[in-house]
Design a protein around this motif. Structure first.
Motif: not given
Length: 300
Positions: A89-100
């Motif tokens: 899906g879509r979110g913010q700051h997703t280029q990470a080990e955990d994302a919302v």
């Protein structure tokens, strides 16, 4: 956790894969352990400072708009999804080990993590464009920029609706466009004539995902200016075409559910190139070149 980040505006060389605060799911959100996250053109525009309005960099910047992973936290008010579910899906700051994520759909079991990660922004944008243009069975659609991340998804989603699709790309990508079901035309000078020849006349709608062709030329292809929609030329509205950037136009949960269904049915195939997060700068350089076939995806 670790996240892709930057501390100064610049090119891909400013990117770091480093420690960052853990995010948490707020009301109406879920958190995922990220298995893959895609790169979109807005990402390198953010690190370049092009979207800063001339203001200096403050604090640390984080990146990413879509991802796929395993749910590990569910926010208040969220139903229909549980810890352990596989989603994209879509979110913010997703280029990470955990994302919302703020919008999501179940990942079809047959679909690779990288492909699912690539489907969020491209799928929602494509669904929105086709819906606003009211593309239906029997229509002829021209997609200007058909080989890139959004363009290739828009082509296939239009075909799934029963439309005929003509799409522009460099000649190196014409076989790819044929492979996904579009009639290819070369972009650049004389484009409108080539599109008319391929269509046997005018088209019913034009979806501009590249922003490179003069809007007046695109308008000449459509029955009326409002049947030209751009996601990339924000001045197109001055000529009577329409521009969409999401917001009120977007129905993300419905769009992602539709994308998941097409992926599961093999009616939507997304080509991906994957890079470890430690090689994110390489992926960003390729994205910045503007000559991408399909999508670029980062994996932890």
């Amino acid at each position: 956790m670790r996240a892709l980040q930057f501390r100064a505006y610049g090119g891909p060389e400013v990117l770091e894969w480093a420690e960052a605060p853990d995010p948490h799911a707020g009301p109406g959100q879920i958190r995922i352990a990220v298995r893959a996250a895609s790169v979109n053109p807005i990402d390198w525009k953010i690190i370049s400072g092009a979207l800063s309005g001339g203001k200096p960099m403050e604090g640390i910047g984080y990146l990413g708009s879509d991802a796929a992973g395993v749910v590990d936290e569910v926010g208040d008010g969220v139903t229909g999804v549980a810890v352990g579910d596989e989603v994209f899906g879509r979110g913010q700051h997703t280029q990470a080990e955990d994302a919302v994520l703020g919008s999501w759909a179940a990942k079809p079991p047959s679909i690779d993590w990288a492909v699912a990660a690539a489907a969020g922004v491209a799928g929602e944008t494509s669904e929105r464009g086709l819906r606003l243009l009211d593309v239906n069975a029997g229509d002829t659609l021209f997609v200007d920029g058909g080989a890139g991340g959004v363009g290739a998804v828009a082509v296939q989603m239009a075909l799934a609706r029963g439309a005929t699709v003509i799409a522009s790309a460099s000649e190196a990508n014409h076989d790819y466009l044929r492979e996904i079901g579009a009639t290819p035309v070369r972009y650049g000078q004389g484009l409108a004539e080539r599109v008319r020849a391929a269509a046997g006349g005018p088209v019913d709608a034009v979806f501009d995902v590249a922003g490179k062709t003069p809007v007046e030329e695109l308008i000449s292809l459509a029955p009326e200016p409002s049947q030209v929609l751009s996601i990339a030329n924000f001045a197109a509205g001055q000529a009577g075409a329409r521009v969409t950037g999401g917001d009120a136009d977007s129905h993300p949960m419905q769009a992602l559910a539709q994308v998941a269904e097409l992926l599961a049915q093999n009616k939507l195939v997304i080509k991906v190139q994957t890079f470890p997060f430690g090689r994110a700068a390489e992926a960003y350089r390729i994205s910045q070149s503007g000559h991408v076939r399909g999508k670029l995806v980062l994996v932890p």
